[in-house]
Write an enzyme that holds these catalytic residues in place. Structure first.
Site, short mmCIF file in Angstrom:
data_model
loop_
_atom_site.label_atom_id
_atom_site.label_comp_id
_atom_site.label_asym_id
_atom_site.label_seq_id
_atom_site.Cartn_x
_atom_site.Cartn_y
_atom_site.Cartn_z
N HIS A 134 0.59 -1.27 -0.25
CA HIS A 134 0.49 -0.20 -1.09
C HIS A 134 -0.69 0.52 -2.10
O HIS A 134 -0.76 -0.57 -2.54
CB HIS A 134 1.67 0.55 -1.69
CG HIS A 134 2.69 0.77 -1.04
ND1 HIS A 134 3.00 1.99 0.43
CD2 HIS A 134 3.88 0.29 -0.93
CE1 HIS A 134 3.95 1.80 0.83
NE2 HIS A 134 4.93 0.39 0.18
N CYS A 199 -3.84 0.16 2.49
CA CYS A 199 -4.85 1.75 2.62
C CYS A 199 -5.91 1.79 2.34
O CYS A 199 -6.36 1.58 1.24
CB CYS A 199 -3.72 3.04 3.36
SG CYS A 199 -2.15 3.38 3.97
#
Lengths: 226, 266
Positions: A134, A199
């Site tokens: 993440h 991301c």
């Protein structure tokens, strides 16, 4: 009447324009498929003198020469349990994960662990092994927040109980979420690669995800018994 | 009131300009192609695809990774390294590729008879299985079988320049060998590790006296989508965009009021 409405309309107009401007979507160019970069680095003179049609001239052809690997060559893939990236102070546990119900790549629920795509290649073996983490949670940075700060040449270490593998960053790309070259990141290759994903780009509220993915491509350079 | 309508018209016009454009997915139109140098006595080569250099100085036993090329017919020319423009290509041929498919173009046989063999590659294995095929690219070598040492053949009677069909087998480590059809070992492939979800091509190359095997990967287990690796806690998300835009809007509105008021006072 008009005097009161004009500033209202002006305010509305500025709001809409600035909203569109601030919220602008990233340009969706397939940035991976250019010949020019690799061609330049290898000093190739590309001659285009003959009967190439327009379609073919614009065609993405990626120069991509690598030595083949022998069948008898040692396979020393590991089931990784820890990743260390000294440049950005990452030291995280690795979970072995598979697919999401939709067939995508699963990631850990934890913001401090990363996930290895277990159905794919083992780090150290020939092929593209993939680890994702993440970039952030609901309120703050997560394990791969600084991944974007890596640059070519930086080292990544992956461990199991007995082995330390060292990979070196070769390049960093970002791709639109829905248009990433999955096969290039996860698919077959002649070399021993480890690719890291997180991301990046603007957050897309509608899709509830970031609009881009950052991919860090790394190649095995060393293997040590611990 | 007219002014309001014209202002709104401008707003609509500007929104139109910013409307997102839909972009086609270019990957769907392409095929995958890789090139293998399997001609044992040929020099290092440059490979040109539609007159564009895609591989430089590839020596015997070199293979490229897959390259993305548009579907359709392509001219493939192979020159001894650095001789384009001075000498004729050693191979000049066309290869026809379909969108969404993967291919291997192998330069095979001795230099005297060198030719390009194009074969289609599998892009998928059954989940939990490994998939493998064998190619016989050793000019002058007899027909061969491939199987575990001391075990039954997995592939039998492969002749130059044949490539067998794929076969799915359990993943794991195998002590394989390439042997002549009468059982004499040609190549020892002990400890060949085949991973689940992977597709392999094992190409036997070289000469009858000095044979070896190149194990190329044709496919691997892949997800259909990239992972969702962020929840937006540190993002310049669109809610911020709303806020900033609203702020600017209010400022502009205030400025507008000031302006009209000054005018009416004057």
């Amino acid at each position: 009447m008009v005097r009161k409405l004009f500033p209202l309309a002006l305010g509305l107009l500025v709001f809409f324009i600035s909203f569109q401007w601030l919220n602008e979507e990233p340009v969706e160019d397939p940035r991976v498929l250019s010949t020019s970069e690799t061609t330049r680095t290898q000093g190739v003179e590309v001659k285009k003198e003959s009967i190439v049609t327009d379609q073919l001239e614009k065609a993405p052809v990626k120069q991509n020469y690598k030595p083949a690997v022998h069948a008898s060559s040692e396979q020393y893939g590991i089931t990784p349990d820890r990743i260390e990236i000294p440049t950005i102070d990452v030291d995280a546990s690795i979970q072995a994960l598979g697919y999401t119900p939709d067939g995508g790549m699963a990631v850990p629920k934890s913001l401090t662990d990363v996930g290895w795509f277990e159905p794919g290649t083992m780090p150290g073996n020939q092929g593209n092994s993939v680890i994702a983490g993440h970039v952030d949670g609901n309120s703050g940075p997560a394990v791969f927040y600084d991944l974007k700060d890596l640059s070519p040449g930086d080292e990544i270490h992956v461990y199991d109980e007995n082995t330390k593998l060292t990979f070196e960053v070769s390049r960093i790309e970002s791709y639109p979420y829905k248009n990433a070259p999955i096969r290039e990141i996860f698919g077959p290759t002649n070399t021993r690669n480890l690719n890291l994903i997180t991301c990046t780009g603007p957050y897309d509220d509608e899709a509830s995800t970031y609009s881009e993915r950052l991919a860090v491509f790394t190649v095995l350079t060393d293997r040590q018994e611990l | 009131m007219k002014k309001l309508f014209s202002s709104l018209a401008v707003v609509v016009l500007i929104l139109g300009i910013f409307a997102p454009s839909v972009l086609a997915d270019s990957h769907d139109q392409n095929a995958m192609l890789r090139v293998l140098h399997a001609s044992p006595d040929a020099p290092a080569v440059d490979v040109y695809l539609n007159d564009e250099a895609v591989v430089e100085g590839a020596e015997f036993k070199a293979a490229t990774d897959y390259m993305e090329v548009p579907a359709g017919e392509h001219t493939v020319e192979i020159y001894a390294a650095g001789t384009k423009g001075e000498q004729d290509p050693v191979i000049s041929t066309t290869v026809n590729v379909e969108a969404g498919m993967a291919y291997t173009a192998a330069a095979i046989d001795n230099l005297e008879n060198i030719q390009l063999k194009a074969i289609q590659d599998s892009m998928e294995a059954t989940e939990g299985m490994a998939k493998v095929r064998v190619g016989h690219f050793i000019p002058g070598a007899p027909a061969v079988d491939v199987g575990p040492i001391g075990g039954d053949d997995l592939f039998s009677g492969a002749e130059f320049p044949m490539v067998t069909d794929y076969m799915e087998i359990d993943p794991g480590s195998y002590d394989l060998e390439v042997r002549t059809t009468d059982g004499t070992q040609l190549i020892d492939l002990s400890g060949t590790n085949l991973e689940a979800g992977k597709v392999y091509s094992a190409f036997a190359v070289g000469t009858a006296d000095n044979p070896e095997v190149l194990l190329l990967q044709d496919s691997a287990a892949m997800p259909t989508m990239m992972p969702a690796t962020g929840l937006g806690g540190t993002a310049d998300s669109s809610s911020n965009a709303w806020m900033y835009a609203a702020l600017l809007g209010v400022l502009a509105m205030g400025a507008g009021f000031m302006l009209t008021r000054k005018r009416s006072e004057a």
